[in-house]
Write an enzyme that holds these catalytic residues in place. Structure first.
Site, short mmCIF file in Angstrom:
data_model
loop_
_atom_site.label_atom_id
_atom_site.label_comp_id
_atom_site.label_asym_id
_atom_site.label_seq_id
_atom_site.Cartn_x
_atom_site.Cartn_y
_atom_site.Cartn_z
N CYS A 5 54.20 40.86 40.41
CA CYS A 5 53.62 39.91 41.48
C CYS A 5 52.19 40.30 41.45
CB CYS A 5 54.22 39.65 42.81
SG CYS A 5 55.95 39.24 42.67
N HIS B 197 48.53 38.13 42.71
CA HIS B 197 48.49 38.01 44.29
C HIS B 197 47.64 39.20 44.94
CE1 HIS B 197 51.05 34.37 44.17
NE2 HIS B 197 51.93 35.13 43.51
N HIS C 95 43.92 29.24 31.66
CA HIS C 95 44.36 30.83 30.87
C HIS C 95 44.21 30.91 29.38
CE1 HIS C 95 46.59 34.39 30.25
NE2 HIS C 95 46.78 34.71 31.59
#
Length: 571
Positions: free
Chosen positions: A77, A81, A399
């Site tokens: 993560c 984040h 992306h």
């Protein structure tokens, strides 16, 4: 514990809509890729040692659960984040907001994903129910701050395993180095070097965890990798069996590395960027000896607010000047770092767009295009003039990986990116001299077989474009690729299920990479850590399978980097 490539999580729908979607997804296990990374749960403590939280409103966790949550968060993560959970590619995960959502809602998000780019970690069998429960509670607690990492720590970690004087003076093996592939074995913390001619594994090397990229020196001799845990390997491809000759740890979380390419500086200087601490370091290119650390903490370009964690996302070496192009995610700044005089370092600071991520060169190697994915933008920097050329609005959460280049029959040279948040592929015109009306605009859209795309690729000798969608929550979609006929761009793509070709049911398919000749495309069939994975080699012209590479040592293969194409920025 199963681990996954950095948890790409992204923009958010209004809460009620998101919860409704996630609830539906929980019923049928379907939907489009998600958005924010969230989590939640609740468990009894008993007589176990408890974690003493600084927030009385956070749910109870044992110390063992909190430690497990911290590791899962780093593995899956933090890349999107942030270590401090302030958000970037993914939504900010601050305790107050997470506590308002509550444990049960957060468990749905983590398990099933949400529309916009976040995969379902439960439906893909990449997190157990216990892991999801732990994460749902963990992110309701304040984020722990990792220790800093300076020159003292770097030098203590630095190891020269084989000094320059003991390395060969010429290539000692008979490998066709141009067609060697450097393959990330993500969850085992290893790298496979595979002979592109014979399709045989040359060697498996220990590296850092989840190597993000491989870079080749200008000479083609040295291979540089950086792991998610900040460990860098310098690999000498000239040795009888290629092996690591030096290592260093530049931080506790990292993504980017490259080496000097400008004439007169070939191979001499290496640079690595860190997510934590947010900084980049300049090193000796032959030994990895650290020379200078430069912090990227500072103010955002737009609101001029201080940010404690502006992470270094992608780095490339300029072909026009002795400079590195350093992209700083949270502040939205592109730094042109002049390495000709490290002691008197000169840096050009370009205001681009926030949340810069990955990108690549146009076909002329003058312009670098980088995705600012949370702003749905591709920023273009002119490395010859040292200025921002344009900010181009594209689809939802671009992306590109390195992106890819070809000549469109109607619009001239173009560079393309896929998207996490929608199924389109954007083609941007890149020739301001001969095609000024098309330059720095989206000139065409192609339809991928689904959203959740990470990488796409073509080759100067090919007329096909291959695109993946590994973060799509639908199994069939994430196991397949789209193949476009670039001579007939209006023709729908051919969709091929690569996982079925490999005979693997539980996997994602990702990262198309061409061989040096441009007649083969290699694709990773990325299964769970404890299950089978493979690499499928497709004939680019016929779109038929040529080889399926299977080996117990191929644990979670993800990125593959052909030496020739990486050395010369061919994509």
């Amino acid at each position: 514990m199963k681990k996954v490539m950095h948890g790409l999580a992204l923009a958010v729908l209004p809460l009620a809509v998101s919860l409704a979607w996630a609830a539906d997804a929980a019923k049928d296990h379907k939907g489009t890729p998600g958005d924010q990374y969230l989590a939640g749960a609740g468990s009894g403590a008993g007589k176990l040692e408890m974690y003493q939280s600084t927030d009385p409103n956070a749910p109870a966790m044992t110390k063992a659960e909190f430690d497990a949550g911290r590791q899962i968060y780093f593995d899956r993560c933090a890349g999107c984040h942030g270590v401090l959970r302030k958000g970037a590619t993914g939504k900010a995960l601050l305790p107050d907001a997470m506590q308002k959502l509550g444990t049960e809602s957060l468990k749905i998000f983590v398990g099933y994903g949400t529309p916009g780019g976040m995969p379902g970690f439960g439906t893909s069998n990449e997190m157990s129910d216990k892991d999801i429960d732990i994460m749902a509670r963990y992110i309701q607690h304040p984020a722990p701050t990792p220790p800093e990492w300076g020159m003292k720590e770097m030098k203590a970690s630095w190891k020269v395993l084989i000094p320059e004087s003991q390395r060969p003076k010429k290539q000692m093996n008979k490998l066709n180095l141009n067609n060697v592939f450097s393959v990330t074995l993500r969850d085992s913390g290893e790298l496979a070097l595979i002979d592109g001619d014979s399709k045989k594994i040359i060697t498996i090397l220990k590296t850092g965890f989840a190597v993000h990229i491989s870079r080749i020196s200008k000479s083609g001799r040295y291979l540089y990798t950086t792991g998610r845990d900040g460990l860098i390997n310098l690999i000498d491809l000239w040795m009888e069996t290629p092996q690591t000759v030096a290592t260093i740890r530049t931080g506790s979380d990292a993504r980017s590395i490259d080496t000097s390419k400008y004439k007169g500086y070939e191979d001499k200087i290496a640079i690595a960027g860190s997510y934590w601490p947010p900084a980049y370091v300049l090193m000796d290119g032959f030994t990895l000896e650290p020379k200078k650390i430069v912090s990227t903490r500072g103010y955002t370009y737009d609101e001029q607010e201080y940010h404690p964690e502006p992470r270094v996302a992608s780095i490339v070496a300029s072909h026009y000047k002795p400079e590195f192009v350093v992209n700083v995610k949270e502040t939205g700044k592109i730094l042109l770092v002049d390495y000709s005089d490290i002691k008197n370092l000169k840096t050009t600071e370009i205001e681009a767009e926030r949340f810069l991520h990955d990108g690549g060169w146009d076909s002329s190697k003058r312009y670098f295009l980088v995705a600012a994915n949370m702003r749905d933008t591709v920023s273009v920097v002119d490395t010859k003039d040292g200025k921002l050329a344009a900010n181009v609005k594209v689809g939802t959460k671009p992306h590109p990986g390195r992106g890819t280049n070809w000549v469109d029959g109607k619009n001239g040279p173009v560079w393309a990116t896929g998207h996490l948040g929608d199924e389109r592929i954007a083609l941007i015109g890149t020739d301001p001299k001969k095609h000024p009306k098309q330059a720095w605009k989206v000139v065409r859209w192609l339809k991928n077989h689904g959203s959740g795309s990470l990488f796409l690729k073509t080759h100067p000798k090919s007329s096909h474009l291959w695109s993946d969608a590994p973060l799509n929550p639908d199994l069939e979609t994430r196991q397949s690729v789209s193949v476009f006929d670039l001579k007939n761009p209006d023709k729908p793509a051919k969709v091929i299920n690569i996982a079925k070709i490999a005979g693997i049911s539980e996997a994602r398919v990702t990262h198309p990479e061409y061989n040096a000749r441009g007649d083969e495309v290699w694709l990773s069939v990325w299964g769970p850590k404890d299950k089978e994975s493979a690499i499928v080699v497709m004939d680019d012209k016929t779109m038929k399978v040529k080889t399926v590479i299977k080996d117990p040592r191929l644990v979670t293969p993800t990125g593959k980097f052909n030496v020739h194409n990486t050395q010369y920025d061919v994509y």
